[in-house]
Design an enzyme around this catalytic site. Structure first.
Site, PDB file in Angstrom:
ATOM      1  N   ASN A 148       0.454  -1.566  12.184  1.00  9.32           N
ATOM      2  CA  ASN A 148       1.010  -0.881  10.852  1.00  9.32           C
ATOM      3  C   ASN A 148       1.446   0.520  11.431  1.00  9.32           C
ATOM      4  O   ASN A 148       0.380   1.041  11.993  1.00  9.32           O
ATOM      5  CB  ASN A 148       0.337  -0.936   9.810  1.00  9.32           C
ATOM      6  CG  ASN A 148       0.301  -2.548   9.276  1.00  9.32           C
ATOM      7  OD1 ASN A 148       1.389  -3.116   9.247  1.00  9.32           O
ATOM      8  ND2 ASN A 148      -0.946  -2.904   8.630  1.00  9.32           N
ATOM      9  N   HIS A 191      -4.355   0.586  15.759  1.00  9.84           N
ATOM     10  CA  HIS A 191      -4.924  -0.800  16.018  1.00  9.84           C
ATOM     11  C   HIS A 191      -4.159  -1.865  15.992  1.00  9.84           C
ATOM     12  O   HIS A 191      -3.022  -1.607  15.212  1.00  9.84           O
ATOM     13  CB  HIS A 191      -6.104  -1.066  15.012  1.00  9.84           C
ATOM     14  CG  HIS A 191      -5.630  -0.474  13.581  1.00  9.84           C
ATOM     15  ND1 HIS A 191      -5.501   0.673  13.101  1.00  9.84           N
ATOM     16  CD2 HIS A 191      -5.352  -1.444  12.403  1.00  9.84           C
ATOM     17  CE1 HIS A 191      -5.014   0.672  11.772  1.00  9.84           C
ATOM     18  NE2 HIS A 191      -5.049  -0.733  11.470  1.00  9.84           N
ATOM     19  N   CYS A 218     -13.249   9.508  11.433  1.00  8.69           N
ATOM     20  CA  CYS A 218     -12.315   8.386  11.712  1.00  8.69           C
ATOM     21  C   CYS A 218     -13.410   7.078  11.901  1.00  8.69           C
ATOM     22  O   CYS A 218     -14.248   7.240  12.534  1.00  8.69           O
ATOM     23  CB  CYS A 218     -11.429   8.454  12.896  1.00  8.69           C
ATOM     24  SG  CYS A 218     -10.823   6.974  13.671  1.00  8.69           S
ATOM     25  N   ASP A 246     -12.158  -7.979  11.575  1.00  9.08           N
ATOM     26  CA  ASP A 246     -11.852  -7.137  10.389  1.00  9.08           C
ATOM     27  C   ASP A 246     -12.544  -7.360   9.253  1.00  9.08           C
ATOM     28  O   ASP A 246     -13.147  -8.794   9.061  1.00  9.08           O
ATOM     29  CB  ASP A 246     -10.391  -7.607   9.889  1.00  9.08           C
ATOM     30  CG  ASP A 246      -9.735  -6.562   8.942  1.00  9.08           C
ATOM     31  OD1 ASP A 246      -8.701  -5.923   9.335  1.00  9.08           O
ATOM     32  OD2 ASP A 246     -10.203  -6.482   7.903  1.00  9.08           O
ATOM     33  N   HIS A 295      -8.649   8.181  20.374  1.00  9.33           N
ATOM     34  CA  HIS A 295      -8.125   8.324  19.079  1.00  9.33           C
ATOM     35  C   HIS A 295      -6.671   8.772  19.104  1.00  9.33           C
ATOM     36  O   HIS A 295      -6.502  10.033  19.840  1.00  9.33           O
ATOM     37  CB  HIS A 295      -9.056   9.260  18.355  1.00  9.33           C
ATOM     38  CG  HIS A 295      -8.370   9.395  16.823  1.00  9.33           C
ATOM     39  ND1 HIS A 295      -8.935   8.801  15.915  1.00  9.33           N
ATOM     40  CD2 HIS A 295      -7.401  10.202  16.487  1.00  9.33           C
ATOM     41  CE1 HIS A 295      -8.080   9.047  14.893  1.00  9.33           C
ATOM     42  NE2 HIS A 295      -7.086  10.000  15.269  1.00  9.33           N
ATOM     43  N   CYS A 327     -13.516   5.505  15.175  1.00  6.44           N
ATOM     44  CA  CYS A 327     -13.951   6.359  16.121  1.00  6.44           C
ATOM     45  C   CYS A 327     -15.516   6.232  15.940  1.00  6.44           C
ATOM     46  O   CYS A 327     -16.470   5.958  16.869  1.00  6.44           O
ATOM     47  CB  CYS A 327     -14.043   7.623  15.941  1.00  6.44           C
ATOM     48  SG  CYS A 327     -12.099   8.171  16.654  1.00  6.44           S
ATOM     49  N   HIS A 338      -3.461  -5.852  14.567  1.00  5.58           N
ATOM     50  CA  HIS A 338      -4.044  -7.059  14.119  1.00  5.58           C
ATOM     51  C   HIS A 338      -3.906  -8.339  14.747  1.00  5.58           C
ATOM     52  O   HIS A 338      -2.599  -8.531  14.910  1.00  5.58           O
ATOM     53  CB  HIS A 338      -3.652  -7.242  12.495  1.00  5.58           C
ATOM     54  CG  HIS A 338      -3.937  -5.842  11.719  1.00  5.58           C
ATOM     55  ND1 HIS A 338      -5.035  -5.832  10.820  1.00  5.58           N
ATOM     56  CD2 HIS A 338      -3.634  -4.663  11.686  1.00  5.58           C
ATOM     57  CE1 HIS A 338      -4.967  -4.836  10.147  1.00  5.58           C
ATOM     58  NE2 HIS A 338      -3.846  -4.017  10.594  1.00  5.58           N
ATOM     59  N   HIS A 343      -5.868   5.302  12.952  1.00  3.01           N
ATOM     60  CA  HIS A 343      -6.332   5.336  14.511  1.00  3.01           C
ATOM     61  C   HIS A 343      -5.706   3.819  14.962  1.00  3.01           C
ATOM     62  O   HIS A 343      -5.853   2.897  14.348  1.00  3.01           O
ATOM     63  CB  HIS A 343      -7.756   5.339  14.492  1.00  3.01           C
ATOM     64  CG  HIS A 343      -8.656   5.256  16.065  1.00  3.01           C
ATOM     65  ND1 HIS A 343      -9.460   5.768  16.232  1.00  3.01           N
ATOM     66  CD2 HIS A 343      -8.047   4.123  17.021  1.00  3.01           C
ATOM     67  CE1 HIS A 343      -9.733   5.301  17.676  1.00  3.01           C
ATOM     68  NE2 HIS A 343      -8.809   4.409  17.823  1.00  3.01           N
TER      69      HIS A 343
HETATM   70  P1  AMP Z   1      -4.183  -1.044   8.349  1.00  2.00           P
HETATM   71  O1  AMP Z   1      -3.872  -1.347   7.127  1.00  2.00           O
HETATM   72  O2  AMP Z   1      -3.198  -1.679   9.034  1.00  2.00           O
HETATM   73  O3  AMP Z   1      -4.457   0.499   8.745  1.00  2.00           O
HETATM   74  O4  AMP Z   1      -5.602  -1.864   8.975  1.00  2.00           O
HETATM   75  C1  AMP Z   1      -6.945  -1.375   8.648  1.00  2.00           C
HETATM   76  C2  AMP Z   1      -7.814  -2.500   8.859  1.00  2.00           C
HETATM   77  O5  AMP Z   1      -9.017  -2.155   9.009  1.00  2.00           O
HETATM   78  C3  AMP Z   1      -7.996  -3.123   7.456  1.00  2.00           C
HETATM   79  O6  AMP Z   1      -7.415  -4.549   7.624  1.00  2.00           O
HETATM   80  C4  AMP Z   1      -9.284  -3.236   6.936  1.00  2.00           C
HETATM   81  O7  AMP Z   1      -9.817  -4.489   6.507  1.00  2.00           O
HETATM   82  C5  AMP Z   1      -9.859  -2.924   8.285  1.00  2.00           C
HETATM   83  N1  AMP Z   1     -11.170  -2.059   8.243  1.00  2.00           N
HETATM   84  C6  AMP Z   1     -11.405  -0.987   7.504  1.00  2.00           C
HETATM   85  N2  AMP Z   1     -12.675  -0.639   7.717  1.00  2.00           N
HETATM   86  C7  AMP Z   1     -13.270  -1.567   8.473  1.00  2.00           C
HETATM   87  C8  AMP Z   1     -14.602  -1.677   9.293  1.00  2.00           C
HETATM   88  N3  AMP Z   1     -15.630  -0.815   8.749  1.00  2.00           N
HETATM   89  N4  AMP Z   1     -14.782  -2.809   9.952  1.00  2.00           N
HETATM   90  C9  AMP Z   1     -13.857  -3.510  10.046  1.00  2.00           C
HETATM   91  N5  AMP Z   1     -12.484  -3.801   9.650  1.00  2.00           N
HETATM   92  C10 AMP Z   1     -12.247  -2.506   8.848  1.00  2.00           C
END
Ligand code: AMP
Length: 112
Positions: A85, A98, A3, A29, A45, A6, A100, A96
């Protein structure tokens, strides 16, 4: 567990961290959709809001409170959006939970 969040929490993948406590982190992000685009991520997680129990819901409440405080610090006085989402139809790409935080420009009126 494979993940990406994680790994960020464990420090195995770099991130720009704005806040950390025992329960969650707030990072930038990597692919920002607005001038301010942050993610609040619980250290435990679990995939999404569909897996919330009372204890996890308390942590998510603290995450919302912290994001609102950061929004104030960043001067988002004209408003902002906090979203999460879930699954394919929700366009969740990282399984995992999160939140926004989006702000710093006029966001779209349409939510989907
Ligand atoms: P979601 O589409 O709601 O699952 O959002 C996942 C978010 O994680 C997206 O906006 C990606 O740009 C962001 N993301 C993916 N990998 C990373 C990373 N290594 N560091 C920071 N953000 C990330």
């Amino acid at each position: 567990m494979d993940c990406i969040f994680c790994k960020i929490i464990k420090g195995e993948i770099p991130s720009t961290k704005l806040y950390e406590d025992d329960e969650f982190i707030v990072i930038k992000d990597v692919n920002p959709q607005a001038p301010v685009h942050l993610l609040a991520i619980p250290k435990e997680h679990f995939a999404s809001v569909a897996e919330l129990d009372d204890e996890r819901a308390v942590v998510v409440g603290k995450m919302i409170k912290k994001l609102a405080e950061i929004a104030k610090e960043k001067g988002l006085d004209d408003g902002f959006r906090i979203i999460t989402n879930k699954g394919k139809h929700g366009c969740q790409s990282v399984a995992h939970l999160h939140l926004h935080l989006l702000g710093g420009r006029q966001l779209d009126e349409k939510m989907g």
